[in-house]
Design a protein around this motif. Sequence first.
Motif, PDB file in Angstrom:
ATOM      1  N   GLN A  57       0.807  -1.214   0.000  1.00  0.00           N
ATOM      2  CA  GLN A  57       0.000   0.000   0.000  1.00  0.00           C
ATOM      3  C   GLN A  57       0.848   1.274   0.000  1.00  0.00           C
ATOM      4  N   LEU A  58       2.114   1.167  -0.377  1.00  0.00           N
ATOM      5  CA  LEU A  58       3.009   2.313  -0.450  1.00  0.00           C
ATOM      6  C   LEU A  58       2.922   2.956  -1.823  1.00  0.00           C
ATOM      7  N   LEU A  59       3.038   4.275  -1.848  1.00  0.00           N
ATOM      8  CA  LEU A  59       3.141   4.980  -3.121  1.00  0.00           C
ATOM      9  C   LEU A  59       4.600   4.987  -3.515  1.00  0.00           C
ATOM     10  N   GLN A  60       4.860   4.533  -4.726  1.00  0.00           N
ATOM     11  CA  GLN A  60       6.246   4.453  -5.165  1.00  0.00           C
ATOM     12  C   GLN A  60       6.368   4.834  -6.633  1.00  0.00           C
ATOM     13  N   SER A  61       7.587   5.158  -6.981  1.00  0.00           N
ATOM     14  CA  SER A  61       7.952   5.441  -8.362  1.00  0.00           C
ATOM     15  C   SER A  61       9.204   4.634  -8.659  1.00  0.00           C
TER      16      SER A  61
END
Length: 189
Positions: free
Chosen positions: A158-162
Amino acid sequence: MKAIFNSLILFSFMSGTALANEFQSELEALASGQIAEIASSGEVIEAVKAQNLETAGHDQAKIDELDKTWRAEAEAVDQPMIDSVLDNSLSGYLADLQDGSDGLFTEIFVMDAKGLNVGQSDVTSDFWQGDEAKWSDTYGAGAGSVHISELEQDESTQLLQSQVSVPVVDPDSGQPIGAVTFGVNVENL
Protein backbone atom coordinates in the motif's frame (compact mmCIF):
# COMPACT_ATOMS: atom_id res chain seq x y z
CA MET A 1 1.41 14.64 10.03
CA LYS A 2 2.33 11.50 8.08
CA ALA A 3 -1.33 10.44 8.08
CA ILE A 4 -2.33 13.80 6.56
CA PHE A 5 0.41 13.45 3.93
CA ASN A 6 -0.76 9.93 3.10
CA SER A 7 -4.38 11.04 2.83
CA LEU A 8 -3.54 13.96 0.54
CA ILE A 9 -1.33 11.83 -1.69
CA LEU A 10 -3.86 8.99 -1.78
CA PHE A 11 -6.67 11.43 -2.62
CA SER A 12 -4.72 13.02 -5.45
CA PHE A 13 -3.59 9.57 -6.65
CA MET A 14 -7.15 8.22 -6.64
CA SER A 15 -8.40 11.31 -8.46
CA GLY A 16 -5.77 10.74 -11.14
CA THR A 17 -3.66 13.80 -10.38
CA ALA A 18 -0.75 12.28 -8.45
CA LEU A 19 2.07 11.90 -10.91
CA ALA A 20 5.71 11.13 -10.29
CA ASN A 21 6.46 14.69 -11.36
CA GLU A 22 5.09 15.89 -8.02
CA PHE A 23 8.35 14.43 -6.70
CA GLN A 24 10.35 15.03 -9.87
CA SER A 25 13.08 17.18 -8.37
CA GLU A 26 13.59 14.88 -5.38
CA LEU A 27 13.67 11.79 -7.62
CA GLU A 28 16.08 13.45 -10.06
CA ALA A 29 18.38 14.39 -7.17
CA LEU A 30 18.26 10.79 -5.93
CA ALA A 31 19.00 9.53 -9.47
CA SER A 32 22.02 11.78 -9.91
CA GLY A 33 23.30 11.13 -6.40
CA GLN A 34 22.88 7.86 -4.54
CA ILE A 35 21.43 5.86 -7.45
CA ALA A 36 24.17 6.98 -9.88
CA GLU A 37 26.79 6.07 -7.28
CA ILE A 38 25.38 2.56 -6.92
CA ALA A 39 25.03 2.15 -10.72
CA SER A 40 28.73 2.94 -11.09
CA SER A 41 29.92 0.67 -8.28
CA GLY A 42 32.42 -2.06 -9.04
CA GLU A 43 29.92 -4.72 -8.00
CA VAL A 44 27.38 -3.57 -10.59
CA ILE A 45 29.86 -2.86 -13.42
CA GLU A 46 31.66 -6.21 -13.14
CA ALA A 47 28.45 -8.26 -12.91
CA VAL A 48 26.94 -6.54 -15.94
CA LYS A 49 30.13 -6.94 -17.99
CA ALA A 50 30.28 -10.64 -17.12
CA GLN A 51 26.66 -11.27 -18.08
CA ASN A 52 27.00 -9.25 -21.29
CA LEU A 53 29.69 -11.71 -22.37
CA GLU A 54 27.29 -14.60 -21.70
CA THR A 55 24.23 -13.08 -23.39
CA ALA A 56 25.84 -11.24 -26.33
CA GLY A 57 24.74 -13.92 -28.80
CA HIS A 58 21.18 -14.27 -27.53
CA ASP A 59 18.57 -13.60 -30.18
CA GLN A 60 14.96 -12.65 -29.43
CA ALA A 61 13.84 -16.28 -29.44
CA LYS A 62 16.38 -17.14 -26.72
CA ILE A 63 15.39 -14.06 -24.70
CA ASP A 64 11.70 -15.01 -24.96
CA GLU A 65 12.52 -18.58 -23.89
CA LEU A 66 14.40 -17.36 -20.80
CA ASP A 67 11.60 -14.93 -19.92
CA LYS A 68 8.98 -17.67 -20.31
CA THR A 69 10.98 -19.97 -18.00
CA TRP A 70 11.30 -17.20 -15.41
CA ARG A 71 7.59 -16.39 -15.47
CA ALA A 72 6.69 -20.06 -15.06
CA GLU A 73 9.11 -20.43 -12.14
CA ALA A 74 7.64 -17.35 -10.45
CA GLU A 75 4.44 -19.37 -10.02
CA ALA A 76 6.18 -22.66 -9.12
CA VAL A 77 7.69 -24.18 -6.00
CA ASP A 78 10.88 -25.23 -7.78
CA GLN A 79 12.72 -22.11 -9.02
CA PRO A 80 16.24 -23.01 -10.24
CA MET A 81 16.61 -20.09 -12.64
CA ILE A 82 15.28 -17.55 -10.15
CA ASP A 83 17.38 -19.05 -7.36
CA SER A 84 20.54 -18.81 -9.47
CA VAL A 85 20.00 -15.06 -9.91
CA LEU A 86 18.89 -14.38 -6.33
CA ASP A 87 21.89 -16.33 -5.00
CA ASN A 88 24.52 -14.43 -6.99
CA SER A 89 26.80 -11.88 -5.35
CA LEU A 90 25.21 -8.89 -7.10
CA SER A 91 21.78 -9.83 -5.76
CA GLY A 92 23.25 -10.08 -2.25
CA TYR A 93 24.79 -6.62 -2.66
CA LEU A 94 21.48 -5.16 -3.88
CA ALA A 95 19.48 -6.82 -1.08
CA ASP A 96 21.89 -5.33 1.47
CA LEU A 97 21.45 -1.88 -0.10
CA GLN A 98 17.68 -2.20 0.03
CA ASP A 99 17.77 -3.43 3.63
CA GLY A 100 20.00 -0.51 4.62
CA SER A 101 17.85 2.15 2.92
CA ASP A 102 15.42 2.58 5.85
CA GLY A 103 12.49 1.82 3.56
CA LEU A 104 13.46 4.25 0.81
CA PHE A 105 14.13 1.49 -1.74
CA THR A 106 11.36 -1.05 -2.26
CA GLU A 107 13.24 -2.98 -4.96
CA ILE A 108 16.48 -2.80 -6.92
CA PHE A 109 17.34 -4.71 -10.05
CA VAL A 110 20.14 -4.51 -12.60
CA MET A 111 19.77 -5.35 -16.30
CA ASP A 112 22.33 -6.20 -18.97
CA ALA A 113 22.70 -4.92 -22.54
CA LYS A 114 19.79 -7.13 -23.66
CA GLY A 115 17.50 -6.00 -20.83
CA LEU A 116 17.86 -9.31 -18.95
CA ASN A 117 18.11 -9.34 -15.16
CA VAL A 118 21.65 -9.59 -13.81
CA GLY A 119 20.84 -9.23 -10.10
CA GLN A 120 17.95 -8.11 -7.95
CA SER A 121 17.01 -7.49 -4.35
CA ASP A 122 13.69 -9.36 -4.74
CA VAL A 123 12.05 -11.53 -7.38
CA THR A 124 10.74 -9.61 -10.39
CA SER A 125 7.67 -10.78 -12.29
CA ASP A 126 9.68 -11.23 -15.48
CA PHE A 127 13.29 -11.76 -16.50
CA TRP A 128 13.39 -9.57 -19.61
CA GLN A 129 12.94 -5.83 -19.08
CA GLY A 130 14.15 -4.91 -22.58
CA ASP A 131 10.64 -4.16 -23.82
CA GLU A 132 9.99 -1.63 -21.04
CA ALA A 133 10.79 2.10 -20.73
CA LYS A 134 12.91 1.53 -17.62
CA TRP A 135 15.46 -0.14 -19.89
CA SER A 136 14.93 1.48 -23.30
CA ASP A 137 14.79 5.05 -21.95
CA THR A 138 18.06 4.60 -20.05
CA TYR A 139 20.27 2.02 -21.75
CA GLY A 140 18.99 3.13 -25.14
CA ALA A 141 19.26 6.85 -24.35
CA GLY A 142 22.87 6.84 -23.18
CA ALA A 143 24.95 8.03 -20.27
CA GLY A 144 23.27 10.58 -18.03
CA SER A 145 19.73 9.56 -18.95
CA VAL A 146 17.09 9.04 -16.26
CA HIS A 147 13.65 7.43 -16.45
CA ILE A 148 11.15 8.24 -13.69
CA SER A 149 7.86 6.37 -13.77
CA GLU A 150 4.45 7.57 -12.71
CA LEU A 151 3.49 7.00 -9.09
CA GLU A 152 1.93 3.63 -8.39
CA GLN A 153 0.40 2.19 -5.27
CA ASP A 154 1.98 -1.16 -4.47
CA GLU A 155 -0.85 -3.64 -3.91
CA SER A 156 0.95 -5.64 -1.24
CA THR A 157 2.48 -2.80 0.80
CA GLN A 158 0.00 0.00 0.00
CA LEU A 159 3.01 2.31 -0.45
CA LEU A 160 3.14 4.98 -3.12
CA GLN A 161 6.25 4.45 -5.16
CA SER A 162 7.95 5.44 -8.36
CA GLN A 163 10.61 3.58 -10.30
CA VAL A 164 13.81 5.47 -11.02
CA SER A 165 16.11 4.00 -13.66
CA VAL A 166 19.55 5.02 -14.93
CA PRO A 167 22.03 3.38 -17.30
CA VAL A 168 25.00 1.38 -16.07
CA VAL A 169 27.96 2.96 -17.86
CA ASP A 170 31.34 1.39 -18.60
CA PRO A 171 33.85 3.73 -16.94
CA ASP A 172 36.44 2.95 -19.63
CA SER A 173 34.32 3.65 -22.73
CA GLY A 174 31.63 5.95 -21.31
CA GLN A 175 29.03 3.80 -23.09
CA PRO A 176 25.97 2.17 -21.46
CA ILE A 177 26.35 -1.54 -20.78
CA GLY A 178 23.09 -2.06 -18.89
CA ALA A 179 20.62 -0.29 -16.62
CA VAL A 180 19.44 -0.30 -13.03
CA THR A 181 15.96 0.33 -11.61
CA PHE A 182 15.10 1.36 -8.07
CA GLY A 183 11.61 1.25 -6.63
CA VAL A 184 11.43 4.38 -4.46
CA ASN A 185 8.95 4.89 -1.61
CA VAL A 186 8.19 8.59 -2.18
CA GLU A 187 7.04 9.01 1.43
CA ASN A 188 10.65 8.40 2.51
CA LEU A 189 12.29 10.93 0.18
